[in-house]
Write a protein that holds these residues in place. Sequence first.
Motif, PDB file in Angstrom:
ATOM      1  N   TRP A  25       4.072 -13.982   7.053  1.00 50.90           N
ATOM      2  CA  TRP A  25       4.539 -14.359   5.695  1.00 50.90           C
ATOM      3  C   TRP A  25       5.546 -15.453   5.987  1.00 50.90           C
ATOM      4  N   THR A  61       8.962  -6.322  -3.377  1.00 56.72           N
ATOM      5  CA  THR A  61       8.059  -6.213  -2.426  1.00 56.72           C
ATOM      6  C   THR A  61       8.326  -6.915  -1.253  1.00 56.72           C
ATOM      7  N   GLU A  62       8.607  -8.378  -1.577  1.00 57.56           N
ATOM      8  CA  GLU A  62       9.013  -9.193  -0.352  1.00 57.56           C
ATOM      9  C   GLU A  62      10.211  -8.672   0.535  1.00 57.56           C
ATOM     10  N   GLU A  90      -2.070  -3.340  -6.715  1.00 61.18           N
ATOM     11  CA  GLU A  90      -1.470  -4.688  -6.795  1.00 61.18           C
ATOM     12  C   GLU A  90      -1.035  -4.844  -5.100  1.00 61.18           C
ATOM     13  N   LEU A  91      -0.351  -3.813  -4.668  1.00 60.12           N
ATOM     14  CA  LEU A  91       0.412  -4.154  -3.271  1.00 60.12           C
ATOM     15  C   LEU A  91      -0.734  -4.137  -2.093  1.00 60.12           C
ATOM     16  N   ARG A  94      -1.761  -7.707  -1.052  1.00 59.14           N
ATOM     17  CA  ARG A  94      -0.448  -8.445  -0.364  1.00 59.14           C
ATOM     18  C   ARG A  94       0.106  -7.978   0.988  1.00 59.14           C
ATOM     19  N   LYS A  97      -2.479  -9.195   3.718  1.00 66.17           N
ATOM     20  CA  LYS A  97      -2.265 -10.355   3.947  1.00 66.17           C
ATOM     21  C   LYS A  97      -1.047 -10.673   4.922  1.00 66.17           C
ATOM     22  N   VAL A  98       0.034 -10.009   4.361  1.00 66.14           N
ATOM     23  CA  VAL A  98       1.244  -9.940   5.465  1.00 66.14           C
ATOM     24  C   VAL A  98       1.146  -9.352   6.618  1.00 66.14           C
ATOM     25  N   THR A 287       1.106  -8.073 -12.281  1.00 68.22           N
ATOM     26  CA  THR A 287       1.791  -9.585 -12.209  1.00 68.22           C
ATOM     27  C   THR A 287       0.676 -10.552 -12.821  1.00 68.22           C
ATOM     28  N   SER A 318       6.418 -16.160 -12.936  1.00 64.44           N
ATOM     29  CA  SER A 318       6.131 -17.168 -11.948  1.00 64.44           C
ATOM     30  C   SER A 318       6.963 -18.654 -11.925  1.00 64.44           C
TER      31      SER A 318
END
Length: 350
Positions: A25, A61-62, A90-91, A94, A97-98, A287, A318
Amino acid sequence: MSSCSELLLWDKHHARGANAHIFDWSGQLTPLQQKASEELLTSVQQNKSHLLHAVCGAGKTELLFPSIFASLQEGKRVCVAAPRTDVILELFPRFQKVFPKTNIHALYGSAPDQDGFAELVLATTHQLYRFENTFDVVFVDEADAFPYYADETLRRAVTKATKKNAAIHYVTATPTKSLKTTNQSVLSRRYHGHDLPVPTYSALWGYTRKLKKGKIPTKLQQWIEDKTKNNIPFLVFLPTIEMLENFPENLPRVHAEHPDRKEIVMQLREKKIPGLLTTTILERGITIENVHVAVVGAEQKIFTSSALIQISGRVGRSFKYPDGDIVFFHHGITHEMDKAKAAIEGWNKE
């Protein structure tokens, strides 16, 4: 799963994979985010329950990433649970990817079979009935969402799935007083620094009667036409499935039991449809860039102040589009509407 499902318990050590976890990330936390993230990490490392209370769009989340990565590196098994399937959907991409080298499972109703031992599990709270004494670290996202806050058995399921004496951490923009934690972090600003869009009120007298006659009230029709004409994606929240299904015209629509719910939401995200009618099922965890939002029947009981805050939080998330319409169409202003608006204005002053 059902009451007749067979449950098997494994009392030996699980066959863990040999994955070397990678944290991929490159985002940058704001100073306020950094502070909250470090506070959460400290609580996780000290095994003390923590509440991350942050406005919608704060980038919650981040903030979890460092705590999750640190836990994985220590060989701990981590669960991120949420009451709503849409949040898990949704999560999942993400987190994939991280943490590209981590075996992650996403568990929800009708989820496909997934192989291997998952070091990180994303699951609806219902899915935690399947686990016992399993997770070293548990985060409950949207901890105030229905049905979790109202269902004691779900809360017990989360506790049962957590290893003995392991702390449970909570994440939400609208915590209930029943959430008991040792530590807490508060984020009053969105990650991009702009104010939260403040809802406006628009009277829609007799809207139920007009809709039953197959007519869209004029102001609502104009609002929808304006968004469509200007290619602005929109969500129209309705208070009941019946009103949603009988809404005039052929606008796409989804509710909790809709078989194509995931695909239709994706179509809005990809701008293949102009907008979407929905129930409160999409009030959180979703989102969509530049989405504008209308709530029809904002005075109805299902639209509590927490629900209205979460719905308002879909707008302006955004960097490119930090603002947008959030309109409460109503047949009389309620205390809950005023409470939601006051809370949003209060966050903007901090």
